[in-house]
Design a protein around this motif. Structure first.
Motif, mmCIF file in Angstrom:
data_model
loop_
_atom_site.group_PDB
_atom_site.id
_atom_site.type_symbol
_atom_site.label_atom_id
_atom_site.label_comp_id
_atom_site.label_asym_id
_atom_site.label_seq_id
_atom_site.Cartn_x
_atom_site.Cartn_y
_atom_site.Cartn_z
ATOM 1 N N TYR A 78 0.820 -1.112 0.163
ATOM 2 C CA TYR A 78 -0.073 0.000 0.071
ATOM 3 C C TYR A 78 0.791 1.194 -0.230
ATOM 4 N N ASP A 79 2.002 1.353 0.852
ATOM 5 C CA ASP A 79 2.736 2.373 0.957
ATOM 6 C C ASP A 79 3.288 2.664 -0.498
ATOM 7 N N ARG A 82 1.166 4.272 -2.790
ATOM 8 C CA ARG A 82 1.182 5.775 -2.363
ATOM 9 C C ARG A 82 2.445 6.476 -2.892
ATOM 10 N N THR A 86 2.496 9.482 -5.677
ATOM 11 C CA THR A 86 2.704 10.792 -5.199
ATOM 12 C C THR A 86 3.767 11.235 -6.295
ATOM 13 N N GLY A 124 -3.261 1.754 -2.831
ATOM 14 C CA GLY A 124 -2.557 2.915 -2.356
ATOM 15 C C GLY A 124 -2.348 3.981 -3.502
ATOM 16 N N GLY A 125 -2.181 3.746 -4.894
ATOM 17 C CA GLY A 125 -2.053 4.596 -5.882
ATOM 18 C C GLY A 125 -3.354 5.518 -5.761
ATOM 19 N N SER A 127 -5.440 5.874 -3.720
ATOM 20 C CA SER A 127 -5.693 6.845 -2.223
ATOM 21 C C SER A 127 -5.176 8.039 -2.628
ATOM 22 N N ILE A 128 -3.975 8.171 -3.111
ATOM 23 C CA ILE A 128 -3.172 9.252 -3.449
ATOM 24 C C ILE A 128 -3.917 10.239 -4.680
ATOM 25 N N GLU A 131 -6.536 12.063 -3.052
ATOM 26 C CA GLU A 131 -6.322 13.144 -2.231
ATOM 27 C C GLU A 131 -5.991 14.338 -3.169
ATOM 28 N N THR A 207 5.103 10.562 0.533
ATOM 29 C CA THR A 207 3.582 10.709 0.151
ATOM 30 C C THR A 207 3.040 11.931 0.456
#
Length: 349
Positions: A78-79, A82, A86, A124-125, A127-128, A131, A207
């Motif tokens: 997940y990280d 992200r 980012t 993860g991607g 989620s960014i 954002e 991130t």
């Protein structure tokens, strides 16, 4: 499959922006590329190694197009997703634009990674992108030997507000938005020597979306902008210097660093990309005698999803720093200046 925890970094020969082809090798690859007619609407192309291409659509809009992808820099899927997202979106902000849409680029060793792990990378991607306020509108997937993830990102900017990396002016002040040291932390992580606090600092840095880029583009005193990624601070600053035909002067003591990275670099935790970077552009850099080996490594340290590097007139410094602070970039710092002289970087202690 084994019940042992999967370490994504064990699948990759290099992680994050440390995967970039070394600048010297890249120059050799591209030098014989054939020229082609450039339409007047192409405001930014490959001529100054800028962060993205920019194509004017009309009097009010220009399209920004960029892509970035790499292999895992961390083990948490997940990280990893992200960080990669980012990093890719950052190029739009570095041109002064607003991202509008992304496409996913996914290459995975399907027979070696569980489907759930791959799904976490993609989440993860997503989620960014959420954002940043953009959809992932499509993409492409392949079965590959190493895990690869990234995005194609498109954005919009007013043609008069495009911030290239080649428009710095003599007397400009240099401001860096994020601290350095991501490559050093990643090297320590891969060798099992990064503590929980160091990992959290690394994730927080990589991130954090470079959202100030759009507002910075609206300031008349901001002349040039780029983001610091795989070629390290020296490499990307040298691109500014070459584009403007100016000398960039840095003060090592003023450069913000992530906690503990100078000691880690001193202890030998740095990436191979740091040395390759220096081999590619070191001839155009002058280091003060007091610069330590650890500091040298940090100056060339490949930054995955690094900070914005801003060249602005002295009267705009307080405004630029205040803008960074409002967006939560508390480590943004004045690190040097641009002066008339040969296109090179000079680093004082």
């Amino acid at each position: 499959m084994s019940n042992e925890p999967i370490r994504l970094t064990s699948f990759s020969h290099g992680g994050g922006c440390g995967c970039k082809i070394a600048p010297g090798v890249l120059s050799q690859i591209l030098k014989n590329s054939s020229g082609f007619p450039v339409p007047k609407e192409l405001l930014v192309g490959i001529e100054t190694s800028d962060d993205a291409a920019v194509y004017q659509l009309n009097d009010e809009q220009a399209l920004i197009a960029t892509t970035d992808f790499f292999m895992p820099i961390v083990d948490d899927p997940y990280d990893f997703g992200r960080i990669a997202a980012t990093n890719a979106i950052s190029d739009v902000y570095a041109m002064g634009g607003t991202p509008i849409m992304a496409l996913a680029l996914v290459g995975m060793p399907i027979n070696k990674l569980p489907i759930d792990t791959i799904g976490q990378i993609i989440k993860g991607g997503e989620s960014i992108c959420a954002e940043a306020g953009i959809p992932i509108a499509g993409g492409h997937t392949i079965d590959s030997v190493e895990p690869i993830y990234g995005l194609v990102v498109m954005g919009l900017v007013h043609p008069s507000r495009v911030k290239r990396n080649a428009d710095a002016k003599a007397g400009d002040v240099l401001i860096l938005g994020k601290p350095l040291g991501v490559g050093v932390l990643s090297a320590a992580l891969k060798k099992g020597q990064l503590d929980a606090a160091g990992y959290q600092a690394m994730i927080a840095n990589t991130t954090k979306l470079n959202k100030p880029g759009k507002a910075l583009s609206e300031l008349a005193g901001v002349h040039a902008m780029t983001d610091v990624t795989g070629f390290g601070l020296l490499g990307h600053l040298l691109e500014l210097a070459r584009g403007a035909g100016l000398e960039a002067q840095l003060k090592m003591a003023d450069i913000p660093l992530l906690p503990g990275v100078e000691q880690l670099a001193h202890d030998g935790y740095f990436t191979g990309a740091s040395g390759r970077n220096w081999e590619g552009y070191g001839k155009d850099v002058q280091l003060a005698p007091g610069i330590t080996q650890a500091q040298h490594m940090l100056l060339t340290d490949p930054q995955t999803s690094g900070g914005l590097l801003v060249s602005c007139d002295p009267a705009s410094v307080d405004q630029v720093l205040a803008l960074f602070r409002r967006e939560g970039f508390e480590h943004a710092s004045v690190i040097g200046q641009m002066q008339a002289g040969a296109a090179r970087v000079v680093v004082a202690g």
